[in-house]
Design an enzyme around this catalytic site. Sequence first.
Site, short mmCIF file in Angstrom:
data_model
loop_
_atom_site.label_atom_id
_atom_site.label_comp_id
_atom_site.label_asym_id
_atom_site.label_seq_id
_atom_site.Cartn_x
_atom_site.Cartn_y
_atom_site.Cartn_z
N ASP A 156 3.58 3.08 -1.82
CA ASP A 156 4.79 2.97 -2.64
C ASP A 156 5.64 4.21 -2.38
O ASP A 156 5.80 4.61 -1.24
CB ASP A 156 4.41 2.78 -4.11
CG ASP A 156 5.46 2.00 -4.90
OD1 ASP A 156 6.65 2.40 -4.87
OD2 ASP A 156 5.13 0.98 -5.53
N ASN A 165 9.80 1.23 0.73
CA ASN A 165 9.22 2.35 -0.03
C ASN A 165 8.96 3.53 0.90
O ASN A 165 9.19 3.46 2.11
CB ASN A 165 7.92 1.92 -0.71
CG ASN A 165 8.17 1.33 -2.09
OD1 ASN A 165 8.89 1.90 -2.91
ND2 ASN A 165 7.57 0.18 -2.35
#
Length: 268
Positions: free
Chosen positions: A175, A125
């Site tokens: 993320d 990510n």
Amino acid sequence: MLYWVDIDGRLVHRYDPETGVDETRAVPGRPGSLVRTRQAGRLLIAAENELVWFDWDDGRTSPWVALEPAGTGNRLNDGRTDPAGRFWVGSMYQLAVERRFTGQLYRIEGDGSFEVVRREVGIPNALAFDAERARMYFADSLHETIWAYNYDLDSGIAGNETVFAEFSDLPGRPDGACVDSEGCLWVAAVHGGAVLRFTPDGRLDRRIDTPVEKPTMTAFGGADLGTLFVTSIGGGGSHPPTGQPGAGDLLAIDAGVTGVPDAPFAGG
């Protein structure tokens, strides 16, 4: 237009901020990420184990490059172009709760040639690039760490890895991420219900709480790149139902700063 993906729903969305209209197209396989090409309406999508071309107008896909063998349990996840138009994308084991480090990080050139840059990845990510500072960012959500690299744009080599941010004392896990016009990194804190902004020296200087627990990706858009769009995880597929109103929604935030456009993919 804002393009975004529903991984478990196997859909690509196209949202028009001016009209509020959100259209969808079904794609074969789970789309982990996508990038624009130099041809309007033509996308490069990382789905399952391969890269495929996708034409929005007719909804057709055509396979291009298989990065991994099928049937390993892995799927492709976060991806982004560098300022020269190379595509970086990582793979992960499809069931994140099993915490397997079977993923890999790839760099793909415009002609389809590719290189494995990192192995034993959990959940790739936060891929982002800061052209002004010749910097690349990458996170493994299972390690709860974002790293920064010196990035050589001519060669596409990321070197001198340093820890940029650790999430041990921060909400959730890192993320998706993007860089704004001031060189700051905006990170979706999944399971933390927030979007965090870090200055180029790694200092947390802003936190925006979100109405959903699991924000997943940030991207600046709109005519002036002044709106921060944030995707989130809903229930179903590989994720249990959250019972939280708004889970899976697309959010739009006035962040008080503008973004920088990503380069289209160099191939296609």
